[in-house]
Design an enzyme around this catalytic site. Sequence first.
Site, short mmCIF file in Angstrom:
data_model
loop_
_atom_site.label_atom_id
_atom_site.label_comp_id
_atom_site.label_asym_id
_atom_site.label_seq_id
_atom_site.Cartn_x
_atom_site.Cartn_y
_atom_site.Cartn_z
N CYS A 64 -1.81 -11.05 -6.83
CA CYS A 64 -2.22 -11.93 -6.08
C CYS A 64 -2.02 -11.44 -4.53
O CYS A 64 -1.05 -11.25 -4.07
CB CYS A 64 -1.39 -13.14 -5.98
SG CYS A 64 -1.84 -14.68 -5.11
N CYS A 108 0.80 -1.10 -0.20
CA CYS A 108 0.12 -0.08 -0.03
C CYS A 108 1.08 1.28 0.12
O CYS A 108 1.73 1.58 0.70
CB CYS A 108 -0.83 -0.16 1.36
SG CYS A 108 -2.01 1.62 1.70
#
Length: 133
Positions: A121, A97
């Site tokens: 993924c 992130c």
Amino acid sequence: MSEKVQKSEHEWQQQLTPEQYRVTREKGTERPFTGDYQVSDEQGIYHCVCCGAPLFENEHKFDAGCGWPSFDRPLADASIEEHLDTSHGMRRIEVTCRRCDSHLGHVFPDGPQDTTGLRYCINSVSLDFHPGE
């Protein structure tokens, strides 16, 4: 994207479950086929479980058969960062992130060829799903 979220390890431990902390802050991986979001067709946005940043859209999710939620693209390139990961004797691209540096998963070049060709993924435990967004 908002400014960086910075917290102490103690603050993260207080906010997150032990499994969320292990995966997002210690770069762990949840066991395949165990995550809440591995199979879900409901429309909405997946946010970072640590800071709430919007990361992925269910519209770009697909069943890769790998046991983790898979997306062919992030919601916006500005929402994630990619880093070379050479841990465990492998060479992969880690996805984090951008806002809080939480570990989300990895991206591989084996996604749907009719879209981006990429497979993000992502660990379910690193996400918080907001239906209907």
